[in-house]
Design an enzyme around this catalytic site. Sequence first.
Site, short mmCIF file in Angstrom:
data_model
loop_
_atom_site.label_atom_id
_atom_site.label_comp_id
_atom_site.label_asym_id
_atom_site.label_seq_id
_atom_site.Cartn_x
_atom_site.Cartn_y
_atom_site.Cartn_z
N PHE A 133 -14.39 11.88 -16.64
CA PHE A 133 -13.93 10.49 -16.53
C PHE A 133 -14.75 9.66 -17.52
O PHE A 133 -15.98 9.68 -17.48
CB PHE A 133 -14.14 10.00 -15.10
N ASP A 207 -21.06 13.61 -9.76
CA ASP A 207 -20.13 12.51 -9.49
C ASP A 207 -19.12 13.03 -8.46
O ASP A 207 -18.42 14.01 -8.72
CB ASP A 207 -19.44 12.10 -10.80
N TYR A 232 -13.27 3.90 -2.53
CA TYR A 232 -11.91 3.35 -2.45
C TYR A 232 -10.83 4.38 -2.76
O TYR A 232 -9.65 4.05 -2.76
CB TYR A 232 -11.76 2.13 -3.38
N LYS A 233 -11.22 5.61 -3.04
CA LYS A 233 -10.20 6.65 -3.29
C LYS A 233 -9.91 7.34 -1.96
O LYS A 233 -9.26 6.76 -1.10
CB LYS A 233 -10.69 7.60 -4.37
N ARG A 375 -0.01 13.16 -12.05
CA ARG A 375 -1.06 13.46 -11.08
C ARG A 375 -0.59 13.10 -9.67
O ARG A 375 -0.06 12.02 -9.44
CB ARG A 375 -2.26 12.57 -11.41
C1 LIG Z 1 -12.89 6.30 -10.10
C2 LIG Z 1 -14.03 6.88 -10.86
C3 LIG Z 1 -15.11 6.09 -11.30
C4 LIG Z 1 -15.11 4.62 -11.05
O1 LIG Z 1 -16.15 3.95 -11.68
P1 LIG Z 1 -16.51 2.45 -11.32
O2 LIG Z 1 -17.67 2.16 -12.16
O3 LIG Z 1 -16.84 2.42 -9.85
O4 LIG Z 1 -15.32 1.59 -11.62
C5 LIG Z 1 -16.16 6.73 -11.95
N1 LIG Z 1 -16.15 8.07 -12.17
C6 LIG Z 1 -15.11 8.85 -11.77
C7 LIG Z 1 -15.14 10.32 -12.02
C8 LIG Z 1 -14.02 8.27 -11.12
O5 LIG Z 1 -12.99 9.03 -10.74
#
Ligand SMILES: *Cc1c(COP(=O)(O)O)cnc(C)c1O
Length: 416
Positions: A133, A207, A232-233, A375
Site C-alpha cells: 500500500f 501492517d 475502519y476496515k 476487489r
Molecule cells: C487502509 C490502509 C492504510 C491507511 O492509512 P492511513 O494513514 O490511516 O490513512 C495504510 N496501510 C494500508 C496497508 C492500508 O490498507
Amino acid sequence: MRNSQVQIPTSREQCLALDAADPLAPFRTQYTLPANGVYLDGNSLGVLPVRTPEIVRRTVEEEWGQDLITSWNKHGWTELPFVLGDRIAPLIGAGPAEVVVCDSVSVNLFKVLTAALRLRSGRRTVLGERDSFPTDLYIAEGVTGLFEGARSVLLPSLDSADDLDAHLDEGVAAVVLSQVDYRTGRLLDMGAITAKVHAAGALMIWDLCHSAGALPIELTTHQVDFAVGCTYKYLNAGPCAPSFLYAAPRHHAAVEQPLTGWFGHAAPFAFESGYRPAEGIGQFLTSFPPLLALAGLRATLEIWEDVDLAQLRAKSLALTGLFIEQCADLEVVTPRQEKLRGSQVAIRHQDGFPVVQALIERGVIGDFRAPDLMRFGFTPLYVSYTEVWDAAQALREVLASGEWQAERFATRGAVT
Ligand SMILES: *Cc1c(COP(=O)(O)O)cnc(C)c1O
C-alpha cells in the site's frame, strides 16, 4: 493449517442451509446493511454497527453537551486510547498495555519505523515490498530521508519467507510488510518471516490493515516488534477512525518515538517545558485522538468481545473459497491455498473498472484498484453464503451480457 471446517457449497440451496447453521449468523443483526444489496467492500470501509449512532449521540449530547470539561475525568476520556487499545489486543494476539489507539496508520508507521531505526543505529536499510500500500512506502521514504545514509529497498512481492534470504544482510535495520496484501489478498507467514528478520538482527514491523478483524493474529507468539493497523476496515469503527499501534513491551524502556507531543509526555497536565516520555505504551501518543471517532470504535469493539476468531477464520475461508470456486473461469489472482489467503478475493480484468460499476448498479458493492483489479472483501460477521453465491452469479451475468460496456459505467470519481 487444517482445512476450513465448512465445506464449499455447490448450489444455492446448500448456501441457504449453511446460513441457517452458521454460528456467526446472529451477528448480522448488529449491522446496518444495504436494503437490496450485497456489501463486499468491508475491507475498505466497514459498515455501520446498529449500536453506534446511539453511542456517538450520547458522547456528543451528554458527555460533550452537558458534562463539558468534566468529561475528561467523569467519562474517562483520558483513558480511552488505552482502554480501547486493550480491547483490540486480544484480536491481534497482544497483551494489556501493549496497544494504544491514536492517529492514522501513516503517522503511527512513521513513529515506529523511526523508533526502529534508532534502536538499530548501526544499520541503515529498511526492506519492504514494491507493491505494498503506497502510504507505507511513502512513509518509509520519508523516514529514511531523515537518517544519513539510510535507504529503503523495495522487493518484488514475497511468496514465502525464503524470498527475504538474499536481502537480509547486516545493514538491514527493519522490515515493514503488510500481512495481507491490499490488492491480491495474499497472506504472509508472520511467524516464519519475523523469525528470519530477527535471526538477521533486524526489527519486524507488520501492517495489519487487512488482517485485523479478518483473521486471528499472534503478535506475542511470533515476537513481533511493532505493528500498526486500521479500525475502519474489518473492525467497523467508522470513516477515518484512528488506527492502533502495538509495541512489544521489551522495547518500551529503550524506544524513542519522534512525534513528541503533549499526550505522550509523562505528565501532560504538569505543563513542563521539557519533554519526558511517558512510560510504557503511552509514550506513543502524540495528541489526543478525535473523541467522536473513538466513540465509534468503542461501539464496534463491544461486538468484537463476543467473536470467536477461529469461527471467523473458518467462515472467511469458506466465503472466499466459494467465491473463488464460482469465478474459477476468470483470472483470480488471490491464492487458492487457504494458508496464503486473507479475507478478500481479487480478479484481474482489463475492464475491471466499468465491470465493478455495473455490478454496483446491480447492488453488489466491490471496488477497483488500478490498473486492473476488481476487489471483493468478505466480512464474516455480516456477509452470508447466499449473498456470496448471488454476487458471483451477478458478476458472471455482467460479464456475459456485456452490460458493463454502457457509457455510464466509464466515468471515474476521485475515489475508486
Ligand atoms: C487502509 C490502509 C492504510 C491507511 O492509512 P492511513 O494513514 O490511516 O490513512 C495504510 N496501510 C494500508 C496497508 C492500508 O490498507
